[in-house]
Design a protein around this motif. Structure first.
Motif, PDB file in Angstrom:
ATOM      1  N   ALA A 177       0.835  -1.210   0.000  1.00  0.00           N
ATOM      2  CA  ALA A 177       0.000   0.000   0.000  1.00  0.00           C
ATOM      3  C   ALA A 177       0.869   1.259   0.000  1.00  0.00           C
ATOM      4  CB  ALA A 177      -0.930   0.002   1.218  1.00  0.00           C
ATOM      5  N   ALA A 178       1.965   1.227   0.776  1.00  0.00           N
ATOM      6  CA  ALA A 178       2.858   2.393   0.854  1.00  0.00           C
ATOM      7  C   ALA A 178       3.543   2.648  -0.479  1.00  0.00           C
ATOM      8  CB  ALA A 178       3.899   2.179   1.954  1.00  0.00           C
ATOM      9  N   LEU A 179       4.030   1.590  -1.129  1.00  0.00           N
ATOM     10  CA  LEU A 179       4.746   1.734  -2.407  1.00  0.00           C
ATOM     11  C   LEU A 179       3.815   2.185  -3.536  1.00  0.00           C
ATOM     12  CD1 LEU A 179       7.319  -1.113  -3.133  1.00  0.00           C
ATOM     13  CD2 LEU A 179       7.755   1.281  -2.621  1.00  0.00           C
ATOM     14  N   SER A 180       2.565   1.713  -3.488  1.00  0.00           N
ATOM     15  CA  SER A 180       1.637   1.991  -4.602  1.00  0.00           C
ATOM     16  C   SER A 180       0.729   3.189  -4.326  1.00  0.00           C
ATOM     17  CB  SER A 180       0.774   0.754  -4.879  1.00  0.00           C
ATOM     18  OG  SER A 180       0.023   0.412  -3.721  1.00  0.00           O
ATOM     19  N   TYR A 181       0.929   3.862  -3.183  1.00  0.00           N
ATOM     20  CA  TYR A 181       0.117   5.033  -2.797  1.00  0.00           C
ATOM     21  C   TYR A 181      -1.367   4.694  -2.720  1.00  0.00           C
ATOM     22  CZ  TYR A 181       4.462   7.381  -3.720  1.00  0.00           C
ATOM     23  OH  TYR A 181       5.768   7.737  -3.674  1.00  0.00           O
ATOM     24  N   THR A 182      -1.658   3.478  -2.302  1.00  0.00           N
ATOM     25  CA  THR A 182      -3.049   3.061  -2.118  1.00  0.00           C
ATOM     26  C   THR A 182      -3.605   3.729  -0.863  1.00  0.00           C
ATOM     27  OG1 THR A 182      -2.554   0.915  -3.110  1.00  0.00           O
ATOM     28  CG2 THR A 182      -4.560   1.060  -1.784  1.00  0.00           C
ATOM     29  N   PRO A 183      -4.802   4.342  -0.951  1.00  0.00           N
ATOM     30  CA  PRO A 183      -5.390   4.936   0.261  1.00  0.00           C
ATOM     31  C   PRO A 183      -5.645   3.856   1.306  1.00  0.00           C
ATOM     32  CG  PRO A 183      -6.596   5.588  -1.714  1.00  0.00           C
ATOM     33  CD  PRO A 183      -5.642   4.516  -2.124  1.00  0.00           C
ATOM     34  N   VAL A 184      -5.361   4.159   2.564  1.00  0.00           N
ATOM     35  CA  VAL A 184      -5.544   3.193   3.652  1.00  0.00           C
ATOM     36  C   VAL A 184      -6.480   3.790   4.695  1.00  0.00           C
ATOM     37  CG1 VAL A 184      -4.394   1.961   5.542  1.00  0.00           C
ATOM     38  CG2 VAL A 184      -3.272   2.147   3.317  1.00  0.00           C
ATOM     39  N   GLU A 185      -7.491   3.000   5.063  1.00  0.00           N
ATOM     40  CA  GLU A 185      -8.437   3.435   6.090  1.00  0.00           C
ATOM     41  C   GLU A 185      -8.274   2.533   7.314  1.00  0.00           C
ATOM     42  OE1 GLU A 185     -13.280   3.775   6.665  1.00  0.00           O
ATOM     43  OE2 GLU A 185     -12.472   3.397   4.660  1.00  0.00           O
ATOM     44  N   LEU A 218       0.058   9.732  -8.959  1.00  0.00           N
ATOM     45  CA  LEU A 218      -0.184   8.376  -8.439  1.00  0.00           C
ATOM     46  C   LEU A 218      -1.258   8.398  -7.364  1.00  0.00           C
ATOM     47  CD1 LEU A 218       3.373   6.821  -8.171  1.00  0.00           C
ATOM     48  CD2 LEU A 218       1.428   5.752  -9.273  1.00  0.00           C
ATOM     49  N   CYS A 219      -1.153   9.380  -6.456  1.00  0.00           N
ATOM     50  CA  CYS A 219      -2.143   9.497  -5.368  1.00  0.00           C
ATOM     51  C   CYS A 219      -3.544   9.697  -5.948  1.00  0.00           C
ATOM     52  CB  CYS A 219      -1.798  10.663  -4.444  1.00  0.00           C
ATOM     53  SG  CYS A 219      -0.345  10.352  -3.425  1.00  0.00           S
ATOM     54  N   ILE A 220      -3.636  10.571  -6.966  1.00  0.00           N
ATOM     55  CA  ILE A 220      -4.939  10.839  -7.596  1.00  0.00           C
ATOM     56  C   ILE A 220      -5.465   9.560  -8.265  1.00  0.00           C
ATOM     57  CG2 ILE A 220      -6.077  12.097  -9.480  1.00  0.00           C
ATOM     58  CD1 ILE A 220      -4.100  14.439  -8.807  1.00  0.00           C
TER      59      ILE A 220
END
Length: 344
Positions: A177-185, A218-220
């Protein structure tokens, strides 16, 4: 020549923190103690060490330093992080009223070795929070400042270690998740755990190592793919992950973290994390080089494909280079072909 300042130290169970005040001038130089948990003799030695550094002008405001210091304590030689700062509110007043001298402070944290340099940026942030949030008057010293100073090791050094111990073999998904900028809840977690997870994600991401524009794009892109948001439920003894991703690269590095957990050394975890990011950056740079070659060479295109297939992190690397090469037609064509190959 009559600026006042303060310095701090604290010691005990391998860690230390605290505060003292000084008035530097060419003839009369002194530091006065605000708070410490060091024995008196060791505190005097530390004060002398800091005074020498101040006399040489070796302390820049808000930027910490780390050095090895010999003190009269059982550990003998210890690593000392020290940082000079001024209180925000009084500093503002001093700039408005030239006759007001803003007090200056030095805070020192002592640990087992000079490895504290590994966490220098984290400790700088810790001091920044002290500077912004706390009023160093006597009435708040015992209630706010002292407890804050004594928590430095737990709050600034141990979060990554706590996350490794909490997630164990599920850490691969957090790294992914950190490497791919996946949003984490994060759900049903106490405040400390939520902060620890957030800190780990920030530390494991490539923020500051890849181009700012790439990171934003990437974040977007990842935020738009809402179904890919990862949910961490901390209601049970072990966190439960939903919509979690992973790859071979993250699985391998997760193993390095889990193996390191046996020793329980926070400095080791930080080093593993730095190596993890370094390897990811090397892989991105290699892929970019192959893509440049593949624009004119079909064999290089095949090398690109083999690299993506074998590096263990092809899914993430392809996303990163796709965003970076969005405005470059030839490179974009190469990435499109690679995406088709990878899908097949």
């Amino acid at each position: 020549g009559s600026r006042s300042a303060q310095q701090g130290a604290a010691g005990g169970d391998g860690s230390a923190g605290g505060a003292v005040a000084h008035t530097p001038s060419t003839e009369d130089f002194s530091l006065s103690l605000l708070d410490t948990n060091l024995p008196a003799e060791a505190e005097t030695e530390l004060r002398s060490f800091i005074a020498k550094r101040l006399t040489k002008g070796a302390l820049f405001e808000g930027m910490g330093n780390v050095a090895s210091v010999g003190l009269s304590i059982p550990e003998g030689k210890v690593g000392c992080y020290y940082c000079r700062f001024q209180q925000e509110s009084l500093l503002e007043m001093a700039t408005l009223e030239s006759d007001i001298n803003a007090p200056e402070y030095v805070v020192c944290f002592l640990g087992g070795s000079e490895k504290e340099d590994t966490f220098r940026l984290e400790l700088d942030k810790y001091i920044q929070n002290l500077k912004i949030n706390l009023d160093l008057e006597q009435k708040t010293l015992e209630t706010c400042v002292s407890p804050y100073l004594r928590r430095w090791f737990e709050d600034a050094i141990c979060p990554i270690q706590r996350v490794v111990q909490l997630f164990q073999d599920k850490l691969a998904s957090l790294l992914h998740a950190a490497l791919s900028y996946t949003p984490v809840e994060v759900k049903n977690a106490d405040e400390r755990t939520e902060k620890d997870i957030s800190r780990f994600l920030a530390a494991a991401s490539l923020q500051g190592l890849v181009q700012e524009g790439t990171m934003t794009s990437l974040c977007i892109a990842m935020t738009e793919e809402q179904h890919k948001s990862m949910v961490i439920d901390c209601s049970g003894p072990q966190p439960q992950l939903h919509n979690a991703g992973s790859n071979r690269f993250c699985e391998d590095w997760m193993q390095a973290f889990v193996n390191g957990a046996e020793g329980g050394n926070p400095f080791l975890f930080q080093q593993i994390l730095e190596n993890f990011k370094l390897k990811a950056i090397q892989d991105i740079n290699n892929l970019k080089r192959f893509i440049r070659q593949a624009e004119m060479n079909h064999y290089a295109l095949f090398k690109c494909y083999l690299f993506l297939k074998n590096c263990g992190s092809g899914d993430i690397l392809l996303k990163i280079v796709k965003v970076e090469h969005a405005e470059m037609p030839e490179a974009r064509n190469v990435v499109t072909v690679l995406e088709e190959f990878m899908r097949e």
